[in-house]
Design an enzyme around this catalytic site. Structure first.
Site, PDB file in Angstrom:
ATOM      1  CG  ASN A 175      -1.635   1.266   1.492  1.00 47.54           C
ATOM      2  OD1 ASN A 175      -1.774   2.085   0.584  1.00 47.54           O
ATOM      3  ND2 ASN A 175      -2.119   1.460   2.710  1.00 47.54           N
ATOM      4  CD1 TRP A 176       3.847   1.371  -2.716  1.00 51.20           C
ATOM      5  CD2 TRP A 176       3.508   2.262  -4.756  1.00 51.20           C
ATOM      6  NE1 TRP A 176       4.660   0.717  -3.612  1.00 51.20           N
ATOM      7  CE2 TRP A 176       4.477   1.234  -4.853  1.00 51.20           C
ATOM      8  CE3 TRP A 176       3.135   2.962  -5.908  1.00 51.20           C
ATOM      9  CZ2 TRP A 176       5.074   0.900  -6.071  1.00 51.20           C
ATOM     10  CZ3 TRP A 176       3.724   2.627  -7.122  1.00 51.20           C
ATOM     11  CH2 TRP A 176       4.682   1.610  -7.193  1.00 51.20           C
ATOM     12  CE  LYS A 177       0.247   3.342   4.828  1.00 49.36           C
ATOM     13  NZ  LYS A 177       0.333   3.475   6.261  1.00 49.36           N
ATOM     14  CG  HIS A 215      -5.497   2.363   5.263  1.00 48.40           C
ATOM     15  ND1 HIS A 215      -4.959   3.321   6.083  1.00 48.40           N
ATOM     16  CD2 HIS A 215      -4.553   1.399   5.131  1.00 48.40           C
ATOM     17  CE1 HIS A 215      -3.731   2.950   6.427  1.00 48.40           C
ATOM     18  NE2 HIS A 215      -3.457   1.794   5.854  1.00 48.40           N
ATOM     19  CD  GLU A 237      -2.462   5.806   6.727  1.00 51.96           C
ATOM     20  OE1 GLU A 237      -2.449   5.813   5.491  1.00 51.96           O
ATOM     21  OE2 GLU A 237      -1.609   5.193   7.414  1.00 51.96           O
ATOM     22  CD  GLU A 239      -3.349  -2.281   7.257  1.00 57.87           C
ATOM     23  OE1 GLU A 239      -2.292  -2.631   6.733  1.00 57.87           O
ATOM     24  OE2 GLU A 239      -3.884  -1.188   7.004  1.00 57.87           O
ATOM     25  N   GLY A 253       2.899   2.263  10.525  1.00 55.46           N
ATOM     26  CA  GLY A 253       3.885   3.317  10.319  1.00 55.46           C
ATOM     27  C   GLY A 253       4.670   3.667  11.573  1.00 55.46           C
ATOM     28  CB  SER A 264       5.504  -2.031  11.746  1.00 52.17           C
ATOM     29  OG  SER A 264       5.165  -0.676  12.012  1.00 52.17           O
ATOM     30  N   GLY A 281       2.979  -1.142   4.175  1.00 48.65           N
ATOM     31  CA  GLY A 281       3.066   0.277   3.817  1.00 48.65           C
ATOM     32  C   GLY A 281       4.501   0.666   3.515  1.00 48.65           C
ATOM     33  N   GLY A 282       5.176   1.199   4.524  1.00 45.86           N
ATOM     34  CA  GLY A 282       6.529   1.735   4.359  1.00 45.86           C
ATOM     35  C   GLY A 282       7.491   0.839   3.599  1.00 45.86           C
TER      36      GLY A 282
HETATM   37  P1  PGA Z   1       3.132   0.214   7.524  1.00 48.33           P
HETATM   38  O1  PGA Z   1       1.657   0.495   6.926  1.00 48.33           O
HETATM   39  O2  PGA Z   1       3.603  -1.085   6.923  1.00 48.33           O
HETATM   40  O3  PGA Z   1       3.964   1.386   7.068  1.00 48.33           O
HETATM   41  O4  PGA Z   1       2.996   0.131   8.991  1.00 48.33           O
HETATM   42  C1  PGA Z   1       0.725  -0.543   6.760  1.00 48.33           C
HETATM   43  C2  PGA Z   1      -0.562   0.004   6.174  1.00 48.33           C
HETATM   44  O5  PGA Z   1      -0.990   1.093   6.545  1.00 48.33           O
HETATM   45  O6  PGA Z   1      -1.188  -0.660   5.311  1.00 48.33           O
END
Ligand code: PGA
Length: 248
Positions: A9-11, A98, A100, A170, A176, A209, A230-231
């Protein structure tokens, strides 16, 4: 060995140029594993990079998708993107709910539920994210919150549709932050979710993470079918490292 899903997930990262650059690095390392039926890789990108992503991902035979969509087909919804707009460029997968979207943009359960229904009705696959905040966990409300999030999304759906959803647990406190849930914590929630959903073979991912160093343990747990990353999905090496860690 079970089938593993590794979704990035590149956000709000990755321009068109950065998307192309990512795949230059990624494709040279991904190719040797191309025929491995046991692993499904996918990348989810911002709307403006989807065209470029679709192009690169199709060449590699990996899944590609959007990070959000609106439930109405068209109309006065300034700033939104519709399902037919995504379909026109070949998008079949969409992340919904998600944390966010839930917490920064205040998307309520009802809105997410409408999106899930609309995406399924269009024959596409929703990746439904759910999970508790730290405050909710510490207050002993983890399962109550997740029950609300999951039930509101699948309420009224046929068993067939419930099965088509890919679920992603999640925990908000692990996203993150570099602080992943332990494999036991993640397993506990994923097993509980499978039970609540009521269908044994639904796909449930863990996100929060995930990186090369913790992937093997997390992905080896019985009820965790893969990772939403994500990251660590922003750099080809880091993303591939997760894949390799699991296979090792
Ligand atoms: P993260 O994000 O791997 O950077 O913790 C995961 C996500 O939000 O899907």
């Amino acid at each position: 060995m079970k089938k593993i899903y590794l979704y990035g997930n590149w956000k709000m990262n990755m321009t068109v140029a950065e998307t192309k650059k990512f795949f230059e690095g990624f494709s040279s390392q991904y190719q040797p594993y191309k025929n491995d039926a046991g692993l499904e890789v996918g990348v989810f990108a911002p709307f403006t990079s989807l065209w470029a992503l679709a192009d690169c991902a199709k060449n590699l035979g990996i899944v590609f998708g959007a990070e959000n969509v609106y439930s109405e087909d068209k109309g006065a919804f300034t700033g939104e993107v519709s399902i037919p707009m995504l379909q026109e460029i070949g998008i079949k997968y969409v992340i919904l709910g998600h944390s966010e979207r839930r917490h920064i943009f205040n998307e309520p359960d009802e809105m997410i539920a409408k999106k899930v229904k609309a995406v399924l009705a269009a024959g596409m696959t929703p990746i439904l994210c759910y999970g508790e905040t730290l405050e909710e966990r510490e207050g002993g409300n983890t399962f109550k919150v997740m029950e609300r999030q999951l039930k509101s999304a699948i309420d009224g759906l046929s068993a067939d549709d419930v099965k088509k959803i890919i679920y992603a647990y999640e925990p908000v406190w692990a996203i993150g932050t570099g602080k992943s849930a332990t494999s036991e914590q993640a397993q506990e929630v994923c097993a509980w979710s499978r039970n609540l959903i009521g269908i044994k073979d639904v796909v449930i991912l863990y996100g929060g993470s995930v990186k090369g160093s913790n992937a093997k343990e997390l992905l080896s747990m019985n009820d965790i079918d893969g990772a939403l990353v994500g990251g660590a999905s922003l750099k080809p090496d880091a993303f591939i490292e997760i894949y390799k860690a699991y296979k090792a």
